[in-house]
Design an enzyme around this catalytic site. Structure first.
Site, PDB file in Angstrom:
ATOM      1  N   ASN A 247      -0.585 -10.235  30.573  1.00 32.36           N
ATOM      2  CA  ASN A 247      -1.226 -10.924  29.454  1.00 32.36           C
ATOM      3  C   ASN A 247      -0.955 -12.429  29.464  1.00 32.36           C
ATOM      4  OD1 ASN A 247      -2.389  -8.622  28.484  1.00 32.36           O
ATOM      5  ND2 ASN A 247      -0.957  -8.338  26.787  1.00 32.36           N
ATOM      6  N   ASN A 272      -0.828   1.556  26.573  1.00 35.64           N
ATOM      7  CA  ASN A 272      -1.839   0.993  25.672  1.00 35.64           C
ATOM      8  C   ASN A 272      -2.857   2.063  25.265  1.00 35.64           C
ATOM      9  OD1 ASN A 272      -3.620   1.278  27.861  1.00 35.64           O
ATOM     10  ND2 ASN A 272      -3.338  -0.846  28.517  1.00 35.64           N
ATOM     11  N   ILE A 273      -3.868   1.645  24.493  1.00 38.61           N
ATOM     12  CA  ILE A 273      -4.825   2.603  23.935  1.00 38.61           C
ATOM     13  C   ILE A 273      -5.635   3.302  25.018  1.00 38.61           C
ATOM     14  CG2 ILE A 273      -4.996   1.385  21.734  1.00 38.61           C
ATOM     15  CD1 ILE A 273      -7.676   0.214  22.722  1.00 38.61           C
ATOM     16  N   CYS A 334       3.375  -5.544  19.646  1.00 42.45           N
ATOM     17  CA  CYS A 334       2.789  -5.047  20.898  1.00 42.45           C
ATOM     18  C   CYS A 334       1.818  -6.132  21.358  1.00 42.45           C
ATOM     19  CB  CYS A 334       2.124  -3.696  20.702  1.00 42.45           C
ATOM     20  SG  CYS A 334       0.981  -3.585  19.294  1.00 42.45           S
ATOM     21  N   ASP A 336      -1.749  -6.742  19.785  1.00 42.20           N
ATOM     22  CA  ASP A 336      -2.299  -7.275  18.536  1.00 42.20           C
ATOM     23  C   ASP A 336      -1.540  -6.804  17.292  1.00 42.20           C
ATOM     24  OD1 ASP A 336      -4.417  -8.786  19.663  1.00 42.20           O
ATOM     25  OD2 ASP A 336      -5.514  -6.928  20.041  1.00 42.20           O
ATOM     26  N   TRP A 338      -1.353  -3.748  15.816  1.00 40.34           N
ATOM     27  CA  TRP A 338      -1.914  -2.784  14.863  1.00 40.34           C
ATOM     28  C   TRP A 338      -1.971  -1.354  15.431  1.00 40.34           C
ATOM     29  CZ3 TRP A 338      -6.331  -6.714  14.882  1.00 40.34           C
ATOM     30  CH2 TRP A 338      -7.053  -6.659  16.091  1.00 40.34           C
ATOM     31  N   LYS A 376      -7.012  -0.171  13.029  1.00 36.73           N
ATOM     32  CA  LYS A 376      -8.478  -0.097  13.094  1.00 36.73           C
ATOM     33  C   LYS A 376      -8.946   1.356  13.105  1.00 36.73           C
ATOM     34  CE  LYS A 376     -10.227  -3.038  16.064  1.00 36.73           C
ATOM     35  NZ  LYS A 376     -10.451  -3.771  17.338  1.00 36.73           N
TER      36      LYS A 376
END
Length: 719
Positions: A247, A272-273, A334, A336, A338, A376
């Site tokens: 990142n 991550n997601i 992390c 962002d 959320w 979200k």
């Protein structure tokens, strides 16, 4: 709804992976909110909420018809074989459109209407308040204060309007720190322990390879100083170090240790997601195997990595909880802030604070760490048509981690497994507006509290279904210490295999224990009632009669309600000595026992009927034996076992996941739809309103003691 062109399809087959040779045959109905398959021969209904549909896939045509595979967000997979290919194509297009609305205003919650007797639309929206929750932690105080800079979401539009920051943080420090953090998500207080150690949360810094921000450095230093009991603090980056380094190339990254004094940095390695989404897909494929062997299932579970990810989240959360318990503050982020941040902050608070292990406390935790701090939900749960890469089972993992703790330490939690499953299903169902939107600002702009119902209001009306019978509030008054060894992390069968028959216990502990508790309560109340009645009759027989009364008790000889000596006198426990001592006209010999040596056993036969009581007494005593017998029988002594209950009397199938209720009037186990009333019963020494089936409620000689039955949830109406 105009999208639905065909309301029903006949001669449709539904295939079960355990019974492929004998598929169910019936009619498929399109309702406004549900897809309903009715097997008329087996009298079985299968309801699928349209907003629960995850994917719809057309399979190659066969000799029997056109197959369609429907997967849901509740991990149900259903095969439909439709006779005509054109009908299959129309159904496929219709389901795709209805399961993925284009606009958020098309969601189910904006059209859902409850019955007039249900809770009002406002119920539940005011149950939780962020300021009240922080006041419970003694915030604001000398070290932490309320920041008004985000009142109109100007500082960060994905944060709550109410923020708590260090008391010495100036406006310049807040603005500078927000500008240096991704999405403006500056460090803010999430939880304050009683030892003054705090959990703060934020997003990654926009540091790149060499950038620094003096205001952000001051902000973290002020968070450290807000805990006077420790001279240092931790910054926990939940990502793998390699991801954080990648990142940096995009101008983001992680904090440079050289710029932040008295701060220790820790990477935790949670995926991550995208990693989590692929992991769940592999897990679902493993659970969908037609004939799974031990080897194929275990290897599929291992290759999915799901349990490894659950273990990683729990280890990070427990690490944070241990740091807080030892008096060291922690700032968590992390990318962002959320997803993974919400997971570990909430699980750490769950381990630290027994309040969050109650039903209301866990709901408050979700409100605080997930809803107000901007998880979200609409994007991650796929409420509307959007980029599929945004979907991820982040909230599902929170519930899985909570279940792992609940399974290990059942006495520590007030809620049960059904409570967690209900939260999961409603987060995806959009029947209530609670989980709609991506942040607090979205929900205010949509005016959800005015236009939709709240899930908390519905759940408040069903609390008894979510209570854990093993809960002991005194068992764990402080921090809980779960076992995180590899063999202690279990596959959650109740979540991922709940729709499979034959793999769950016939008598789930979560159903058996509450039923036993209710049955014991019913018997206790009934014993108290019988004791009261016996005492009343003894007083009447002994001459201790009421002075003022209008009613007449007529248990008299020659009446239709006359008493059979051999049966009724023994049932009423009439004491011969009591009759003699009270001045009765019977002689001492007549009052003696049958085996008295002077008693003539061959003498004249005894009369079959005698007058017992004719007296003015209280109105609460039934005037005749028939009325007394009817009153006693208003409560069932024996309750039907849940072991072999597969169907309600209304033909609704009952499985391990279905909520089952015992009718206190007849003892039968019925579904939620058949609990049509809650009334007090004459044969219970308590004004408590108890559940009754339609038959018992219709013959009940009492009046309602509570409001009408709660709204029937439309997410799983067949249960």
């Amino acid at each position: 709804m105009d999208i639905i062109t065909t309301s029903k399809l006949d001669n449709v087959q539904m295939l079960d992976k355990y019974n492929l040779r004998n598929p169910s045959k019936g009619t498929l109905f399109f309702a406004t909110t549900h897809l309903i398959f009715v097997d008329h021969e087996m009298r079985k209904e299968t309801w699928i909420l349209l907003t629960h549909i995850s994917t719809v896939e057309r399979l190659p045509i066969t000799t029997t018809g056109s197959p369609l595979l429907v997967r849901t967000k509740t991990f149900q997979s259903v095969f439909f074989v439709i006779p005509r290919e054109r009908d299959c194509h129309e159904m496929h297009q219709t389901l795709l459109r209805l399961s993925q609305p284009v606009h958020i205003d098309e969601l189910y919650c904006f059209y859902y209407k409850s019955t007039p007797d249900d809770l009002p639309k406002t119920a539940g929206w005011n149950f939780f308040d962020l300021e009240t929750e922080f006041q419970r932690m003694n915030v604001p105080n000398e070290h932490w204060v309320h920041c008004t800079g985000n009142k109109d979401y100007e500082l960060c539009d994905t944060y709550p309007s109410v923020l708590y920051v260090p008391a010495r943080a100036t406006t310049a420090v807040l603005l500078g720190s927000a500008s240096f953090r991704s999405r403006g998500r500056l460090p803010a207080l999430a939880y304050l322990h009683h030892n003054k150690a705090a959990i703060a949360r934020c997003s990654q810094p926009l540091s790149g390879f060499s950038a620094r921000c003096m205001e952000d450095e001051q902000m973290l230093d002020l968070i450290r100083k807000a805990n006077p009991n420790c001279g240092y603090m931790y910054v926990v980056d939940t990502r793998p170090r390699i991801n954080a380094m990648v990142n940096r190339a995009a101008g983001k990254g992680y904090e440079n240790e050289a710029f932040y004094e008295n701060i220790k940095f820790q990477f935790m390695g949670i995926g991550n997601i995208h990693v989590m989404r692929k992991s769940l897909q592999k897990l679902v494929e493993t659970c969908e195997q037609n004939t799974p062997t031990m080897s194929s299932f275990l290897s599929g579970l291992e290759s999915s990595g799901w349990l490894k990810h659950i273990k990683s989240i729990l280890e990070t959360s427990v690490w944070i909880a241990n740091a807080i318990e030892s008096g060291v503050s922690v700032c968590v982020h992390c990318s962002d802030g959320w997803d993974r941040t919400a997971q570990v902050c909430s699980i750490a608070a769950l381990c630290l604070d027994p309040h969050y292990r109650t039903i209301n406390g866990y709901q408050a935790l979700i409100e605080k760490d997930w809803l107000t701090f901007g998880h979200k939900f609409t994007a991650r749960c796929g409420h509307i048509a959007c980029d599929g890469r945004e979907r991820s089972p982040v909230f599902t993992q929170l519930l899985d981690c909570t279940w792992q703790l609940l399974r290990q330490l059942p006495e520590a939690f007030q809620f049960n497994e059904r409570f967690l499953l209900e939260l999961h299903d409603h987060a995806h169902a959009c029947q209530y507006g609670t989980f709609v939107g991506n942040c607090e600002k979205d929900r205010r702009d949509l005016r959800l509290s005015e236009r939709t119902f709240s899930l908390w209001g519905y759940m408040a009306n069903h609390l008894n279904e979510y209570k854990n019978p093993l809960y002991n509030p005194k068992a764990y008054l402080d921090v809980i210490k779960p076992d995180l060894s590899a063999q202690s992390i279990r596959f959650w069968r109740g979540m991922f295999c709940r729709h499979e028959s034959g793999v769950h216990p016939r008598e789930p502990l979560g159903d058996l224990l509450p039923a036993a508790v209710d049955h014991c309560s019913a018997l206790d109340f009934h014993i108290n009632y019988l004791t009261k009645r016996i005492t009343t009759f003894k007083n009447l027989l002994s001459g201790n009669r009421a002075e003022k009364s209008d009613a007449v008790v007529n248990y008299q000889n020659g009446n239709l309600d006359a008493v059979e000596i051999e049966t009724k006198t023994e049932a009423l426990q009439i004491d011969n000595k009591l009759l003699y001592d009270s001045g009765s006209t019977l002689s001492e010999l007549e009052c003696a026992n049958h085996d008295h040596p002077l008693k003539d056993t061959h003498g004249p036969s005894k009369p079959n009927k005698i007058p017992l009581i004719t007296e003015r007494v209280d109105d609460s005593i039934p005037p005749t034996f028939v009325a007394l017998e009817q009153e006693v029988n208003t409560v069932a002594i024996d309750w039907k076992s849940l072991k072999n209950i597969t169907e309600c009397s209304c033909s609704t199938p009952l499985d391990h996941f279905s909520t089952k209720h015992h009718c206190w009037g007849c003892g039968r186990a019925v579904c939620t739809r058949c609990v049509c009333a809650r009334l007090s019963r004459p044969a219970l020494a308590s004004p408590r309103a108890v559940p009754l089936c339609a038959a018992c409620a219709g013959s009940a000689p009492s009046t309602p003691a509570s409001p009408p039955a709660p709204p029937k949830d439309l997410v799983t109406p067949s249960n």
